[in-house]
Motif scaffolding. Structure first.
Motif: not given
Ligand SMILES: *Cc1c(COP(=O)(O)O)cnc(C)c1O
Length: 417
Positions: A47, A49, A68, A91, A180, A182, A185, A217-218, A261
């Protein structure tokens, strides 16, 4: 990389400074892939970001990671770093159809998270396969700022709207190649994650041309002693078993994807700052550093905890401190922290400064954003210069109004006469 390396780096590159240890990133990447080694086709999409420096992206590329992304700019950074478009997934949330089409035209995998865009995109581009982001409505963790799979979340298409998705897919003739989710976190509990996964498996059965399932993720990383960490080995074992049996059930091998991420970069990052002032008040001792939430906002934004220690005086007597910034706002990094005695001029080190730290930095108070250094195979490499005054004024435009025109001193003297 040890503390004396960090201190040397601070002396060489100045403060405030971000330092990333490539070895830790690599070991986290390997830890995750080995937890899922029994999945035939595994794809990790980092990820962007969390930490978007192109040098870090190149490191991810060398490991075989995908990306991502959440903006066309992140996609461009990924392409710059050498990623193939097909190794990037887009995403976004709440971005325009134009931006999505711009990214799709680059050959990047699109992930759509609302019915309106799904219908418009499918109508205009029935031949471009898309992934669909589902909201399984599972509350992961207790913090609604970072938990994005629950019922009030703005992310994803509700599982209750599957019939509407199917209608759009049928009417437009578009192809869904991925599904998908998510959930947020914080995966604190593997069972909760597996429960949400069941919803994704159930949903997946609706799409005959599916190629991959993306579990988002998470992965939670520990920020302080006693923090729960996602047990990726247990998750790997249990989800692999379930995933493989699902592939058998549908008679096809799908790709299992994740988008970590924080898990990959959080612990690899160190933030170094200089102590400007030690100030004793009637109630505490403040250590004011040459930084603030302009450089590291997570403690103020999410109330998150970053371990702070004194690099310059590692054996000094421990005392309690409130570590604060130099911004004209309340910018407390940590209260009542037991830290080896701090003197003015000491360098403090913040742990877990890899994810969502530099990438959230700003120019508030007209300060420069810090430099970034990558520690790789025993050497420090500058990967982003500290900003300069020019960076602050680069985009300013003088309006064509006489009173706003900059006057030189001789002109002003002449006018005064
Ligand atoms: C921010 C984000 C992630 C990464 O999350 P982390 O907690 O840093 O692992 C993964 N997928 C999506 C869609 C996100 O927005």
């Amino acid at each position: 990389m040890n503390n004396s390396d960090l201190l040397k780096i601070a002396n060489e590159f100045g403060s405030p400074l971000y330092v990333y240890d490539s070895e830790k990133i690599v070991s986290q990447y390997n830890r995750l892939t080995s937890a899922f080694k029994n999945v035939k086709q595994l794809k990790l999409n980092y990820a962007v970001k969390a930490l978007s420096n192109v040098a870090v992206l190149k490191l991810m590329n060398s490991l075989g990671s995908g990306l991502d992304t959440v903006s066309v700019q992140e996609v461009q950074l990924g392409l710059m770093a050498g990623f193939k478009p097909e190794d990037i997934i887009f995403t976004p949330n709440g971005v325009s159809l134009e931006e999505i089409e711009e990214v799709a035209a680059l050959g990047v995998q699109i992930n759509i998270d609302n019915l309106s865009i799904l219908e418009q995109f499918g109508t205009r581009n029935p031949n471009i396969p898309v992934c669909i982001r589902i909201n399984p409505h599972v509350m992961a963790g207790g913090n609604s700022n970072i938990s994005v799979g629950h019922i009030d979340s703005k992310f994803g298409i509700s599982i209750h709207q599957i019939p509407h998705i199917l209608r759009i897919v049928e009417n437009t003739g578009m192809r869904v190649n991925g599904i998908h989710m998510h959930t947020g976190s914080d995966i604190l509990d593997v069972e909760v994650f597996l429960y949400a996964s069941e919803i994704l498996f159930e949903t997946a059965k609706n799409f005959e041309k599916l190629e991959f399932m993306d579990f988002g993720s998470g992965f939670k990383v520990p920020y302080k002693e006693g923090d729960i960490e996602t047990n990726v080995e247990e998750l790997g074992k249990k989800l692999t078993k379930r995933f493989n049996s699902f592939c058998k059930e549908i008679g096809r091998d799908l790709t299992l994807a994740f988008e970590p991420g924080k898990f990959l970069v959080s612990d690899a990052g160190y933030f170094l700052a200089n102590v400007n002032v030690v100030k004793q008040t009637t109630s505490t001792v403040f250590a004011s550093i040459d930084s603030g939430f302009n450089h590291l906002i997570r403690p103020m934004l999410y109330n998150s905890y970053h371990r702070i220690y004194n690099l310059s005086n590692p054996t000094g007597k421990e005392r309690f401190y409130s570590v604060v910034g130099y911004i004209c706002e309340t910018d407390t990094f940590g209260s009542n922290r037991r830290i080896n005695e701090i003197s003015e001029g000491d360098i403090l080190c913040f742990k877990n400064a890899g994810a969502y730290c530099f990438s959230m930095a700003s120019n508030y108070n007209s300060r420069f954003r810090p430099a970034e250094v990558l520690w790789h195979e025993g050497k420090a490499h500058l990967i982003r210069k500290r900003e300069t005054f020019n960076d602050l004024i680069n985009n300013l435009v003088e309006p064509d109004i006489p009173m706003f025109q900059h006057k030189t001193e001789p002109e002003l003297v002449k006018e005064a006469k």
